[in-house]
Write a protein that holds these residues in place. Sequence first.
Motif, PDB file in Angstrom:
ATOM      1  N   CYS A  90       0.747  -1.222   0.101  1.00  0.00           N
ATOM      2  CA  CYS A  90      -0.068  -0.044  -0.085  1.00  0.00           C
ATOM      3  C   CYS A  90       1.009   1.169   0.045  1.00  0.00           C
ATOM      4  N   GLU A  91       2.012   1.226   0.403  1.00  0.00           N
ATOM      5  CA  GLU A  91       2.891   2.413   0.541  1.00  0.00           C
ATOM      6  C   GLU A  91       2.383   3.493   1.535  1.00  0.00           C
ATOM      7  N   GLN A  92       1.600   3.102   2.495  1.00  0.00           N
ATOM      8  CA  GLN A  92       1.083   4.056   3.490  1.00  0.00           C
ATOM      9  C   GLN A  92       0.983   3.507   4.679  1.00  0.00           C
ATOM     10  N   GLY A  93       1.683   2.557   4.999  1.00  0.00           N
ATOM     11  CA  GLY A  93       1.848   1.748   6.401  1.00  0.00           C
ATOM     12  C   GLY A  93       0.630   1.069   6.799  1.00  0.00           C
ATOM     13  N   VAL A  94      -0.486   0.745   5.753  1.00  0.00           N
ATOM     14  CA  VAL A  94      -1.420   0.118   6.514  1.00  0.00           C
ATOM     15  C   VAL A  94      -1.379  -1.588   6.228  1.00  0.00           C
ATOM     16  N   ARG A 120       7.687  -0.457   9.694  1.00  0.00           N
ATOM     17  CA  ARG A 120       7.119  -0.309   8.263  1.00  0.00           C
ATOM     18  C   ARG A 120       8.203   0.177   7.344  1.00  0.00           C
ATOM     19  N   CYS A 171       8.201   1.008   4.254  1.00  0.00           N
ATOM     20  CA  CYS A 171       7.590   2.068   3.276  1.00  0.00           C
ATOM     21  C   CYS A 171       7.280   3.269   3.706  1.00  0.00           C
ATOM     22  N   ILE A 172       7.367   3.511   4.936  1.00  0.00           N
ATOM     23  CA  ILE A 172       7.346   4.852   5.614  1.00  0.00           C
ATOM     24  C   ILE A 172       8.361   5.177   6.046  1.00  0.00           C
ATOM     25  N   THR A 173       9.419   4.434   6.326  1.00  0.00           N
ATOM     26  CA  THR A 173      10.728   4.722   6.950  1.00  0.00           C
ATOM     27  C   THR A 173      11.589   5.159   5.794  1.00  0.00           C
TER      28      THR A 173
END
Lengths: 166, 275
Positions: free
Chosen positions: A40-44, A58, A60-62
């Motif tokens: 998702c590239e938004q941490g979900v 996560r 993708c959000i780091t």
Amino acid sequence: MKTINIRINGEAVSRPVDDRLSLADFVRDHCLLMGTHVGCEQGVCGACTLMMDDKPVRSCITLAVAADGSDIRTVEGYGDDPLMREIRRAFNRRHALQCGFCTPGMLATAYDVLSRIADLDRDRIRSELGGNFCRCTGYLPIIQAIEDVHAQRGRSASKSVIQAAE
Amino acid sequence: MKPAEFSYTRAVTLSDALGSFASSTLGRVIAGGQSLGPMLNLRLAEPRELIDVSRLVELRHTRIEGDRLAIGACVTHAEIEDGKIPDVTVGLMPFVASGIAYRAVRNRGTIGGSIAHADPAADWLTTTIALDASLLLSGAAGQREVRVSDFVRGALDTAIGEGEIITYVLVPRLSSAACWGHAKYAKKPGDFAQSMAVAVVDPERRGARIVLGQRAEPPRLMCNTSELLAARGCAPPPPDLGAAIEADLTDAQIEVGDRSMHRAIVARAVQDLAA
């Protein structure tokens, strides 16, 4: 561009990266470790979850630059870690994956849950897995796999207490 | 889905961070990045500069200051959950921390970052307002203190000034006679709340504060309900509780369809006081 120094799966890596590069893309595109999946590239969705200084995060959000100096472990990096070996076997036995997209994140979360929480029950496992999406299994086999490992570890721990008492 | 270009600086000291923040144009402060990270990826935020404060020793400190606990803004949710810092809230803050998003998010997300982001459905806003907590803000001109209830002006809108950074969250100590209640409705574990309520009753100190958090507006102090409960301490809720809750929700700001959900969540938080 900034040069970052990271340990990935025990190996020191030093590389210049774009400031805006995510840790997930760094791991995949720069280190060619494709086991970390980007959903998702938004941490979900949880597919990109990996271990940073022994804690699940996560990726993708780091930002890769924010991970400078840290110790990263991806799904490729467990070697013959005894807990991960048990988790993998239980996933296999219970058919806890089909397409495998969520599996690296599921394994990281399972590893964290099993090593951090002593009194695990089904409800707790379900809520701990709330941050990892799986679209194949319906979750039950994953929950059962984690339950199996937890029960097994409880047994072997009580066995060693009995042995020590004897 | 990649962020627009920016330059990233990791601050080494707080004054260093304040200096680079003051001189930056279109700069943003980033800590754990668990709210800003998704916004960068979705390009809902396009800062030119990011100043990372997450490793500043000054902001990782927690200390007792008289009657309050000063929590460094960069203490993570997981650290609060695990009791790595002292608790002055009879267990409320560790409990709330354990229900924020997912463990992987809690490992990086910080209390200061969450409050600065000011998503009205996020857990810390409602909780810190129920605790009547304040923030210490630092800027080039010095420090100032502001209550969280005055800090939040709307969804993602705060009273933070140009060049200011949240440095501490100041939480008043509850007495041992205090009790709290909590209720949250979200579509799945870890999701943002559709509705959440935190009730704090401290017969020895500051009476009662019952706060409703939801998506559309900043957390709402339920005045009638709080007054009613302040008179009763931690005793089971009185029969006229429903009327007091109703009186706090009858205005045009709340959609009719949401009202019954909020009513139930507030009532559940109040019932949880006695549990």
